[in-house]
Design a protein around this motif. Structure first.
Motif, PDB file in Angstrom:
ATOM      1  N   ASN A  57      -1.735 113.989  40.989  1.00 26.68           N
ATOM      2  CA  ASN A  57      -2.840 114.476  41.805  1.00 26.68           C
ATOM      3  C   ASN A  57      -3.406 113.448  42.781  1.00 26.68           C
ATOM      4  O   ASN A  57      -4.314 113.786  43.543  1.00 26.68           O
ATOM      5  N   TYR A 107      -4.188 111.235  45.929  1.00 24.29           N
ATOM      6  CA  TYR A 107      -4.104 111.670  47.333  1.00 24.29           C
ATOM      7  C   TYR A 107      -4.117 110.507  48.319  1.00 24.29           C
ATOM      8  O   TYR A 107      -3.305 110.453  49.240  1.00 24.29           O
ATOM      9  N   ALA A 121       0.050 116.837  46.704  1.00 27.51           N
ATOM     10  CA  ALA A 121      -1.375 116.686  47.028  1.00 27.51           C
ATOM     11  C   ALA A 121      -1.582 116.467  48.518  1.00 27.51           C
ATOM     12  O   ALA A 121      -2.510 117.033  49.123  1.00 27.51           O
ATOM     13  N   SER A 167       1.826 123.676  42.071  1.00 29.21           N
ATOM     14  CA  SER A 167       1.571 122.282  41.702  1.00 29.21           C
ATOM     15  C   SER A 167       0.967 122.147  40.308  1.00 29.21           C
ATOM     16  O   SER A 167       1.078 121.088  39.690  1.00 29.21           O
TER      17      SER A 167
END
Length: 303
Positions: A235, A237, A254, A278
């Protein structure tokens, strides 16, 4: 044998046993009022917790206009399965998915090995500066990611790994990882020294003892570190965004979510379908390793 004519008294149960009343049958099927109230409260909380995920699945099967015009209705008028195929093929999420898998697996392996090695040293050996080293680790634990992104990017650029999968893996996995290290250190500290002594008597070296004796025993901690690291790497980013600015084909899931946001409009239905895609690997990993994760947490509470 008893002689003939001998009077034999009949066997009688002791007074405490004879006077004991029969066990009362338990009533089944009548829950107490307190249990009913607790069950209702937990059901409401579970519904509130799971509602966003159910809404996300529902939104992934609607059109963008239906998402905002349908209110709280979770059942789509006509399921639009094309949202998933559009997100997977047209937008390029198949490539982003492969990038995320490669980067996440590499990051998990790197963090597990180096955290286990560091935790083994901190947990089993005493050396000069050990407390100072742990203090430095704790300081780095509270540093926000934004403060470290610039030196990590410069160092990776100097190594020539900025626009590559290896660069992202090193950027994510080469940090302090103090939480995982301390988990391993606390677990290895509790193991008996006789395990290492027996292995040395059998002729095993230091690395053989670690990889074939100590690390397999720390499987509950490894499962915990795998889950937490997987969630982090899957996750994250900021760092993959910076490392792949000039190479869009290296984006992760992400970062790839930004593809659905245009200058004039946003493809909400496609974004919802991509979000569901995802989330599937995260759910699968947690389902497989949840027992070990719960066991490690329960063991930490008992200490």
């Amino acid at each position: 044998m008893m002689a003939a004519g001998t009077d034999v008294e009949p066997l009688t149960a002791p007074e405490s046993v004879a006077a004991k009343p029969p066990l009362r049958s338990r009533r089944i099927g009548r829950p107490r009022p307190g249990q009913v109230g607790t069950a209702l409260v937990l059901a409401v909380l579970a519904g509130l917790w799971i509602y966003p995920f159910v809404w996300l699945i529902s939104a992934s099967l609607k059109t963008s206009s239906e998402i905002f015009g349908g209110g709280l209705d979770l059942i789509p008028e006509a399921p639009v399965w094309e949202n998933y195929s559009r997100a997977w093929t047209e937008v390029g999420f198949a490539t982003y998915f492969a990038n995320s898998v490669l980067i996440t697996v590499g990051t998990v392996l790197l963090i597990v090995v180096r955290s286990a090695l560091a935790g083994y040293v901190l947990g089993r050996y005493d050396f000069v500066g050990k407390k100072l080293l742990i203090g430095i680790f704790l300081v780095t634990f509270f540093l926000p990611e934004g403060y470290t992104i610039i030196p990590i990017t410069q160092l990776t650029d100097q190594l020539g790994l900025l626009n590559s999968h290896i660069g992202v893996i090193l950027g994510l996995g080469a940090g302090g990882q103090i939480a995982a290290t301390l988990l391993y250190a606390g677990y290895f500290r509790r193991l008996p020294k006789e395990l290492e002594e027996s292995a040395r008597i059998d002729g095993a070296g230091q690395f053989t003892i670690f990889f074939r004796v100590m690390l397999p025993l720390a499987w509950p901690i490894t499962a915990t570190v795998v889950i937490l690291t997987f969630l982090f790497a899957w996750n994250v980013y900021l760092l993959p965004l910076v490392f792949t600015l000039s190479e869009p084909e290296l984006r992760t899931l992400a970062v790839g979510m930004t593809v659905f946001v245009g200058e004039q409009s946003t493809d909400w239905s496609g974004m919802a379908a991509a979000a569901v895609i995802s989330l599937l690997p995260v759910i699968a990993v947690f389902v497989v390793l949840q027992r070990k994760f719960v066991d490690s947490i329960a063991g930490a509470v008992k200490q």
